[in-house]
Design a protein around this motif. Structure first.
Motif, PDB file in Angstrom:
ATOM      1  N   TRP A 240      -2.207  -0.784  -9.165  1.00 54.46           N
ATOM      2  CA  TRP A 240      -3.492  -0.080  -9.283  1.00 54.46           C
ATOM      3  C   TRP A 240      -3.322   1.311  -8.696  1.00 54.46           C
ATOM      4  CZ3 TRP A 240      -8.099  -0.179  -5.476  1.00 54.46           C
ATOM      5  CH2 TRP A 240      -9.150   0.597  -5.997  1.00 54.46           C
TER       6      TRP A 240
ATOM      7  N   LEU B 248      -8.348  -2.113   4.038  1.00 55.82           N
ATOM      8  CA  LEU B 248      -8.080  -3.545   4.160  1.00 55.82           C
ATOM      9  C   LEU B 248      -8.130  -4.007   5.615  1.00 55.82           C
ATOM     10  CD1 LEU B 248      -5.273  -3.928   1.462  1.00 55.82           C
ATOM     11  CD2 LEU B 248      -7.602  -4.828   1.351  1.00 55.82           C
TER      12      LEU B 248
ATOM     13  N   PRO C 164      -5.657   2.541   1.283  1.00 54.92           N
ATOM     14  CA  PRO C 164      -5.880   1.102   1.100  1.00 54.92           C
ATOM     15  C   PRO C 164      -5.575   0.305   2.363  1.00 54.92           C
ATOM     16  CG  PRO C 164      -3.898   1.799  -0.073  1.00 54.92           C
ATOM     17  CD  PRO C 164      -4.608   3.038   0.361  1.00 54.92           C
TER      18      PRO C 164
ATOM     19  N   ARG D  46     -14.595  -1.037  -4.746  1.00 54.87           N
ATOM     20  CA  ARG D  46     -13.695  -1.659  -5.728  1.00 54.87           C
ATOM     21  C   ARG D  46     -12.570  -2.426  -5.037  1.00 54.87           C
ATOM     22  NH1 ARG D  46     -14.479   3.279  -8.131  1.00 54.87           N
ATOM     23  NH2 ARG D  46     -12.398   4.057  -7.603  1.00 54.87           N
ATOM     24  N   LEU D  47     -11.995  -1.809  -4.005  1.00 55.93           N
ATOM     25  CA  LEU D  47     -10.912  -2.486  -3.302  1.00 55.93           C
ATOM     26  C   LEU D  47     -11.422  -3.752  -2.621  1.00 55.93           C
ATOM     27  CD1 LEU D  47      -8.036  -2.716  -2.352  1.00 55.93           C
ATOM     28  CD2 LEU D  47      -8.493  -0.997  -0.586  1.00 55.93           C
TER      29      LEU D  47
ATOM     30  N   MET E 218     -11.676  -6.442  -5.142  1.00 56.37           N
ATOM     31  CA  MET E 218     -10.373  -6.921  -5.609  1.00 56.37           C
ATOM     32  C   MET E 218      -9.784  -7.982  -4.699  1.00 56.37           C
ATOM     33  SD  MET E 218      -8.573  -3.403  -6.965  1.00 56.37           S
ATOM     34  CE  MET E 218      -7.082  -4.198  -7.534  1.00 56.37           C
TER      35      MET E 218
ATOM     36  N   ILE F 116      -0.738  -0.759  -4.573  1.00 60.82           N
ATOM     37  CA  ILE F 116      -1.866   0.167  -4.673  1.00 60.82           C
ATOM     38  C   ILE F 116      -1.407   1.568  -4.287  1.00 60.82           C
ATOM     39  CG2 ILE F 116      -4.184   0.727  -3.866  1.00 60.82           C
ATOM     40  CD1 ILE F 116      -4.561  -2.199  -3.153  1.00 60.82           C
TER      41      ILE F 116
ATOM     42  N   SER G 141      -5.411   4.557  -8.136  1.00 62.49           N
ATOM     43  CA  SER G 141      -6.729   5.201  -8.184  1.00 62.49           C
ATOM     44  C   SER G 141      -6.520   6.706  -8.321  1.00 62.49           C
ATOM     45  CB  SER G 141      -7.515   4.891  -6.906  1.00 62.49           C
ATOM     46  OG  SER G 141      -6.840   5.417  -5.772  1.00 62.49           O
TER      47      SER G 141
ATOM     48  N   CYS H 197       0.859  -1.192   0.000  1.00 66.43           N
ATOM     49  CA  CYS H 197       0.000   0.000   0.000  1.00 66.43           C
ATOM     50  C   CYS H 197       0.893   1.239   0.000  1.00 66.43           C
ATOM     51  CB  CYS H 197      -0.912   0.009   1.225  1.00 66.43           C
ATOM     52  SG  CYS H 197      -2.038  -1.402   1.306  1.00 66.43           S
TER      53      CYS H 197
ATOM     54  N   TYR I  35     -14.305   3.704  -4.313  1.00 64.28           N
ATOM     55  CA  TYR I  35     -12.987   3.116  -4.066  1.00 64.28           C
ATOM     56  C   TYR I  35     -13.074   1.992  -3.037  1.00 64.28           C
ATOM     57  CZ  TYR I  35      -8.149   2.914  -2.303  1.00 64.28           C
ATOM     58  OH  TYR I  35      -6.900   2.493  -1.899  1.00 64.28           O
TER      59      TYR I  35
END
Length: 268
Positions: free
Chosen positions: A89, A19, A15, A105-106, A109, A68, A91, A10, A102
């Motif tokens: 990735w 997470l 992110p 989407r994360l 993923m 990310i 963003s 990250c 976001y």
């Protein structure tokens, strides 16, 4: 081979925060040195990047299957990792809706789409609570949000939107639409003084906001916010990263500052 990334680096804080909130922190093998949310991440994960730079060799040693990051500002880091064969990735979201998307989407993923939807639902409920409280305020103060002091940089889009949601009026909404910081630079202080904010909020990324320095600028004693002493700091980790912190603690801090401004002005 797993369908989902198992070793994630990250390059920014958001992110990492997402997470951890989704219970997927074991996938993270490296984080940004600017990460403060959650606090445990700094103790558990190696720090491998700043915002403008990264320890590429150290990242490669971690053997990530995904990195990310955020925004065009990290393009050079992304390019170096891509050339080394790492999937990246980046963003580039700049709005409240962009942050919400976001998170979803994360979550998708990493195979946690349902948990991401539930998490976003919790955030949305907090936002709705602040929205309802803001709607009950007797008036909406004019707000100048300063992201940087030299040169003066006004609020990015998600901050501008959060100011409005929290019960204020961003004095530079037209500048907030610009995605790049260089397009939000104010040429001088004349526009700020002319728009006469009733509340000044500062969040200087990477350094402490100094209300006394703002108040001492030429022409600023004539500004309503300075005359009334309504010049406050919003801590950068909760407002300048386009992730959950901005929609929760950042929004709450904005609403508290706006409510305080109104209460003290009405009292006078």
């Amino acid at each position: 081979m797993s369908l989902y990334p198992e070793r994630i680096v990250c390059l920014t804080e958001e992110p990492t925060e997402v997470l951890y909130a989704l219970g997927e922190q074991d996938r993270i093998v490296g984080i940004s040195g600017f990460t403060v949310r959650p606090a445990r991440a700094r103790k558990e994960k190696p720090k491998v990047s700043a915002f403008l730079s990264a320890k590429i060799d150290r990242i490669l040693d971690l053997k990530p299957d995904l990195a990310i990051g955020f925004s065009d500002i990290q393009a050079d880091i992304a390019q170096a990792l891509i050339k080394a064969g790492i999937e990246v990735w980046i963003s580039n979201h700049r709005s409240i809706e962009g942050i919400r998307g976001y998170i979803l989407r994360l979550g998708a993923m990493v195979g946690a789409a349902a948990r991401a939807e539930h998490y976003l639902g919790e955030i949305d409920r907090q936002m709705d609570h602040i929205r309802a409280r803001a709607a009950a305020l007797p008036w909406r103060p004019r707000v100048y949000f300063e992201e940087w002091d030299e040169p003066r940089i006004s609020a990015i889009r998600w901050v501008s939107e959060l100011i409005e949601l929290a019960g204020g009026q961003d004095i530079f909404p037209e500048r907030a639409k610009a995605s790049l910081a260089k397009d939000r630079i104010l040429p001088d202080d004349s526009e700020i003084i002319a728009r006469n904010p009733e509340l000044i909020l500062g969040s200087w990324c990477g350094k402490r906001f100094r209300p006394e320095l703002v108040a001492a600028r030429p022409g600023y004693p004539a500004i309503s916010a300075v005359r009334m002493g309504h010049v406050y700091e919003i801590k950068s980790p909760i407002i300048l990263q386009p992730g959950p912190a901005a929609l929760t603690d950042g929004l709450s801090a904005l609403h508290q500052a706006i409510s305080r401004c109104i209460k003290l002005r009405d009292k006078d």
